[in-house]
Scaffold this motif. Structure first.
Motif, PDB file in Angstrom:
ATOM      1  N   GLU A  92       0.812  -1.354   0.062  1.00  0.00           N
ATOM      2  CA  GLU A  92      -0.126  -0.015   0.010  1.00  0.00           C
ATOM      3  C   GLU A  92       0.871   1.305  -0.049  1.00  0.00           C
ATOM      4  OE1 GLU A  92      -4.124  -1.746   1.858  1.00  0.00           O
ATOM      5  OE2 GLU A  92      -2.573  -0.693   3.471  1.00  0.00           O
ATOM      6  N   SER A  93       2.168   1.234   0.789  1.00  0.00           N
ATOM      7  CA  SER A  93       2.793   2.411   0.698  1.00  0.00           C
ATOM      8  C   SER A  93       3.655   2.755  -0.607  1.00  0.00           C
ATOM      9  CB  SER A  93       3.868   2.155   1.676  1.00  0.00           C
ATOM     10  OG  SER A  93       4.894   1.148   1.317  1.00  0.00           O
ATOM     11  N   TYR A  94       3.598   1.545  -1.392  1.00  0.00           N
ATOM     12  CA  TYR A  94       3.931   1.675  -2.934  1.00  0.00           C
ATOM     13  C   TYR A  94       2.939   2.542  -3.656  1.00  0.00           C
ATOM     14  CZ  TYR A  94       5.446   1.253  -7.745  1.00  0.00           C
ATOM     15  OH  TYR A  94       5.901   1.397  -9.019  1.00  0.00           O
ATOM     16  N   LEU A  95       1.666   2.153  -3.530  1.00  0.00           N
ATOM     17  CA  LEU A  95       0.626   2.682  -4.276  1.00  0.00           C
ATOM     18  C   LEU A  95       0.153   4.142  -3.945  1.00  0.00           C
ATOM     19  CD1 LEU A  95      -2.350  -0.060  -4.053  1.00  0.00           C
ATOM     20  CD2 LEU A  95      -0.263   0.030  -5.223  1.00  0.00           C
ATOM     21  N   ALA A  96       0.519   4.639  -2.542  1.00  0.00           N
ATOM     22  CA  ALA A  96       0.616   5.812  -2.230  1.00  0.00           C
ATOM     23  C   ALA A  96       1.809   6.706  -2.289  1.00  0.00           C
ATOM     24  CB  ALA A  96       0.252   5.815  -0.590  1.00  0.00           C
ATOM     25  N   GLU A  97       2.870   6.015  -3.096  1.00  0.00           N
ATOM     26  CA  GLU A  97       4.130   6.850  -3.522  1.00  0.00           C
ATOM     27  C   GLU A  97       4.879   7.265  -2.308  1.00  0.00           C
ATOM     28  OE1 GLU A  97       4.070   8.469  -7.823  1.00  0.00           O
ATOM     29  OE2 GLU A  97       2.320   9.483  -6.516  1.00  0.00           O
ATOM     30  N   ASP A  98       4.761   6.309  -1.074  1.00  0.00           N
ATOM     31  CA  ASP A  98       5.701   6.758   0.011  1.00  0.00           C
ATOM     32  C   ASP A  98       7.279   6.124  -0.312  1.00  0.00           C
ATOM     33  OD1 ASP A  98       3.569   7.409   1.536  1.00  0.00           O
ATOM     34  OD2 ASP A  98       3.345   5.438   2.576  1.00  0.00           O
ATOM     35  N   TRP A  99       6.979   5.163  -1.436  1.00  0.00           N
ATOM     36  CA  TRP A  99       8.385   4.611  -1.940  1.00  0.00           C
ATOM     37  C   TRP A  99       8.326   4.428  -3.363  1.00  0.00           C
ATOM     38  CZ3 TRP A  99       9.442  -0.143  -3.953  1.00  0.00           C
ATOM     39  CH2 TRP A  99       8.400  -1.292  -3.623  1.00  0.00           C
ATOM     40  N   THR A 100       9.451   4.422  -4.037  1.00  0.00           N
ATOM     41  CA  THR A 100       9.481   4.159  -5.441  1.00  0.00           C
ATOM     42  C   THR A 100      10.520   3.621  -5.723  1.00  0.00           C
ATOM     43  OG1 THR A 100      10.685   6.488  -6.023  1.00  0.00           O
ATOM     44  CG2 THR A 100       7.933   6.339  -5.936  1.00  0.00           C
ATOM     45  N   ALA A 101      10.519   3.038  -6.998  1.00  0.00           N
ATOM     46  CA  ALA A 101      11.691   2.060  -7.459  1.00  0.00           C
ATOM     47  C   ALA A 101      11.813   2.223  -9.096  1.00  0.00           C
ATOM     48  CB  ALA A 101      11.943   0.707  -6.980  1.00  0.00           C
ATOM     49  N   GLU A 102      13.370   2.467  -9.457  1.00  0.00           N
ATOM     50  CA  GLU A 102      13.357   2.752 -11.097  1.00  0.00           C
ATOM     51  C   GLU A 102      13.269   1.341 -11.654  1.00  0.00           C
ATOM     52  OE1 GLU A 102      16.700   4.237 -14.261  1.00  0.00           O
ATOM     53  OE2 GLU A 102      16.729   4.865 -11.997  1.00  0.00           O
ATOM     54  N   ASP A 103      13.795   0.444 -10.778  1.00  0.00           N
ATOM     55  CA  ASP A 103      13.660  -0.972 -11.253  1.00  0.00           C
ATOM     56  C   ASP A 103      12.551  -1.828 -10.160  1.00  0.00           C
ATOM     57  OD1 ASP A 103      13.535  -3.708 -12.337  1.00  0.00           O
ATOM     58  OD2 ASP A 103      15.660  -3.409 -12.839  1.00  0.00           O
ATOM     59  N   LEU A 104      11.403  -1.697 -10.331  1.00  0.00           N
ATOM     60  CA  LEU A 104      10.573  -2.417  -9.227  1.00  0.00           C
ATOM     61  C   LEU A 104      10.662  -3.976  -9.121  1.00  0.00           C
ATOM     62  CD1 LEU A 104       8.381  -1.987  -7.184  1.00  0.00           C
ATOM     63  CD2 LEU A 104       6.618  -1.954  -8.840  1.00  0.00           C
ATOM     64  N   THR A 105      10.839  -4.522 -10.214  1.00  0.00           N
ATOM     65  CA  THR A 105      10.957  -5.973 -10.251  1.00  0.00           C
ATOM     66  C   THR A 105      12.306  -6.419  -9.582  1.00  0.00           C
ATOM     67  OG1 THR A 105       9.590  -6.253 -12.178  1.00  0.00           O
ATOM     68  CG2 THR A 105      11.282  -7.947 -11.588  1.00  0.00           C
ATOM     69  N   ALA A 106      13.443  -5.481  -9.620  1.00  0.00           N
ATOM     70  CA  ALA A 106      14.585  -6.093  -9.069  1.00  0.00           C
ATOM     71  C   ALA A 106      14.486  -5.814  -7.641  1.00  0.00           C
ATOM     72  CB  ALA A 106      15.679  -5.062  -9.700  1.00  0.00           C
ATOM     73  N   VAL A 107      13.909  -4.771  -7.254  1.00  0.00           N
ATOM     74  CA  VAL A 107      13.694  -4.563  -5.786  1.00  0.00           C
ATOM     75  C   VAL A 107      12.966  -5.629  -5.143  1.00  0.00           C
ATOM     76  CG1 VAL A 107      12.697  -3.043  -4.093  1.00  0.00           C
ATOM     77  CG2 VAL A 107      14.096  -2.221  -5.760  1.00  0.00           C
ATOM     78  N   LEU A 108      11.726  -6.013  -5.796  1.00  0.00           N
ATOM     79  CA  LEU A 108      11.000  -7.019  -5.172  1.00  0.00           C
ATOM     80  C   LEU A 108      11.610  -8.236  -5.262  1.00  0.00           C
ATOM     81  CD1 LEU A 108       7.693  -5.809  -6.616  1.00  0.00           C
ATOM     82  CD2 LEU A 108       8.397  -5.550  -4.224  1.00  0.00           C
ATOM     83  N   GLN A 109      12.512  -8.488  -6.426  1.00  0.00           N
ATOM     84  CA  GLN A 109      13.218  -9.777  -6.357  1.00  0.00           C
ATOM     85  C   GLN A 109      14.019 -10.063  -5.191  1.00  0.00           C
ATOM     86  OE1 GLN A 109      14.737 -10.719 -10.279  1.00  0.00           O
ATOM     87  NE2 GLN A 109      16.206 -12.331  -9.651  1.00  0.00           N
ATOM     88  N   VAL A 110      14.668  -9.163  -4.874  1.00  0.00           N
ATOM     89  CA  VAL A 110      15.432  -9.287  -3.565  1.00  0.00           C
ATOM     90  C   VAL A 110      14.884  -9.612  -2.398  1.00  0.00           C
ATOM     91  CG1 VAL A 110      17.030  -8.029  -1.783  1.00  0.00           C
ATOM     92  CG2 VAL A 110      17.254  -7.325  -4.561  1.00  0.00           C
ATOM     93  N   PHE A 111      13.594  -9.035  -2.160  1.00  0.00           N
ATOM     94  CA  PHE A 111      12.921  -9.825  -1.170  1.00  0.00           C
ATOM     95  C   PHE A 111      12.463 -11.060  -1.366  1.00  0.00           C
ATOM     96  CE2 PHE A 111      12.361  -4.887  -0.590  1.00  0.00           C
ATOM     97  CZ  PHE A 111      12.726  -4.855   0.979  1.00  0.00           C
ATOM     98  N   ALA A 112      12.105 -11.360  -2.452  1.00  0.00           N
ATOM     99  CA  ALA A 112      11.580 -12.746  -2.865  1.00  0.00           C
ATOM    100  C   ALA A 112      12.727 -13.684  -2.700  1.00  0.00           C
ATOM    101  CB  ALA A 112      11.243 -12.786  -4.280  1.00  0.00           C
ATOM    102  N   GLU A 113      13.783 -13.239  -2.948  1.00  0.00           N
ATOM    103  CA  GLU A 113      15.281 -14.445  -2.770  1.00  0.00           C
ATOM    104  C   GLU A 113      15.663 -14.562  -1.659  1.00  0.00           C
ATOM    105  OE1 GLU A 113      17.407 -13.425  -7.002  1.00  0.00           O
ATOM    106  OE2 GLU A 113      18.037 -12.352  -5.249  1.00  0.00           O
ATOM    107  N   HIS A 114      14.854 -13.716  -0.582  1.00  0.00           N
ATOM    108  CA  HIS A 114      15.653 -13.614   0.705  1.00  0.00           C
ATOM    109  C   HIS A 114      14.319 -13.963   1.813  1.00  0.00           C
ATOM    110  CE1 HIS A 114      18.824 -11.999  -0.892  1.00  0.00           C
ATOM    111  NE2 HIS A 114      19.785 -12.390  -0.068  1.00  0.00           N
TER     112      HIS A 114
END
Length: 426
Positions: A92-114
């Motif tokens: 939800e904080s991403y939807l509200a733009e509390d945080w952003t990422a130029e490469d969103l998939t790469a950021v989320l992949q780090v969390f998925a890998e760990h």
């Protein structure tokens, strides 16, 4: 074979989406936010990730070359959402733009890998305390199942047509093995890869002239069309009124109205006997409690000597067990009532509760990562058309987060997708 999408009215129900502009507040939130901030900061220090705040503060791996970057613009709001909703609050904080990422998939992949490591530490314990229970209205009994399906699949046929290929296939394609997962796979390869996926399932189920075929989960009709072109007589069931409407229009346009019948019906209500049953990425919408019923229904409907071919997204068994009672961002915003099985769960349930036996299993997870990349690129390039359908920027961020979140899971190996072939135990 494929026919154009017939325009439909966009189903935009603003009341269906929580107002992410409202930040959680109150004494309990302040306490939870403080704890969430400490745990999150500690957790990301060990990840190959740069977490950058607008004031210049950096956590994670500031010295790691090429580490993906997550930029936090409103730390107080981010930690408040995290503290009150944890994984749901993170999305939800991403939807509200509390945080952003130029490469969103790469950021989320780090969390998925760990995910396994994070889930076993303070992060996992904290999230366990702050994950809400699944609402009773999302349980996939016969009363709720149609509403759960409608929440996603009846949004608008036009919306799905903006990012799906001409086959209107909303499941993993099957790319040629040497190209799977590689950047060289492009948009022009997708339709052929979708047909390759469908044909493999139909081949394994031995669908041909005169086959009585049941399809559980119609989608927008491509599998039924290809089966009818082989001479099969097809009954396809769905709980989506929009998918039924468009599938029937495509069937009629292709000249197969005498071979294909699309019914608005719960799979549990189907009667008859079929030589083959095919179901593509439908089991994920069934719900954990109803997997035995799903396979028992297939067993009941399959004629002697018949075969069933099922494509299913899968989780590692340990992760499935750990998350089976969780209520997540995906449940709240994308697929209410859904849950992803493991290979072991499918094998155990069919062996224990049915006469079905797994004869073959084929994995195509790399192809799903490529499929999702192509969908996300296509969707992101069509902002004006999405807006013209009545969907706002918050919806666009939600949809992009969903596509990138899913792709990250496959690229990390956290998710896989399998084609299963079943026959009856002799």
């Amino acid at each position: 074979m494929s026919t154009p999408v017939v325009p439909s009215e966009a189903r935009v129900d603003a009341a269906a989406w929580p107002d992410v502009a409202v930040v959680p507040a109150g004494m309990r939130t302040r306490a939870a936010a403080a704890v969430a901030e400490r745990i999150f900061t500690s957790a990301v220090r060990g990840l190959p990730l740069r977490v950058v705040y607008d004031d210049g503060t950096v956590h994670g791996a500031p010295g790691a070359a090429g580490a993906p970057e997550m930029r936090i613009h409103r730390p107080a709001d981010f930690h408040a959402r995290l503290g009150r909703g944890w994984l749901i609050g993170f999305g939800e904080s991403y939807l509200a733009e509390d945080w952003t990422a130029e490469d969103l998939t790469a950021v989320l992949q780090v969390f998925a890998e760990h995910a396994a490591h994070l889930g076993s530490g303070p992060l996992g314990k904290f999230s366990g305390l702050h994950l809400p229970r699944r609402p009773g209205r999302e349980r996939n009994d016969r009363t709720n199942a149609r509403a759960n399906v409608s929440h996603h699949y009846d949004l608008s046929n036009d919306l799905f047509a903006l990012f799906l290929d001409e086959t209107m296939s909303y499941s993993s394609a099957l790319f040629d093995a040497p190209a799977a997962g590689l950047p060289a796979v492009g948009w022009d390869d997708l339709a052929a890869a979708q047909r390759r996926k469908i044909d493999r399932l139909l081949d394994r189920a031995q669908v041909g002239e005169g086959t009585r075929l049941l399809e559980i989960g119609t989608g927008w009709g491509e599998l039924a069309l290809r089966a009818a072109a082989r001479g099969a007589d097809v009954v396809s069931v769905t709980l989506s009124t929009e998918q039924k409407r468009l599938a029937e229009e495509r069937v009629a346009a292709a000249g197969f109205a005498d071979r294909v019948r699309v019914e608005l019906k719960d799979y549990r209500a189907v009667k008859g006997e079929y030589d083959a049953v095919v179901s593509v990425e439908m089991i994920e919408a069934v719900g954990y409690e109803y997997w035995p019923v799903y396979f028992q229904t297939i067993d009941r409907l399959l004629a002697p000597g018949g075969r069933a071919a099922i494509q299913a997204i899968t989780l590692p068994h340990e992760r499935m067990l750990a998350s089976r009672r969780s209520y997540t961002w995906i449940h709240k915003y994308i697929f209410p009532g859904g849950f992803i099985p493991s290979v072991r769960a499918i094998e155990d349930i069919t062996a224990r509760d049915t006469g079905l036996r797994v004869r073959e299993r084929f994995a195509l997870g790399d192809s799903y990562a490529s499929t999702l990349r192509l969908w996300e690129e296509r969707f992101s390039s069509r902002h004006d058309e999405v807006a013209a359908l009545g969907f706002d920027e918050t919806f666009e961020r939600m949809w992009r987060f969903y596509l990138c979140y899913s792709r990250a899971g496959f690229q990390a190996g956290y998710l896989d997708v399998q084609q299963f072939l079943f026959d009856r135990r002799r």
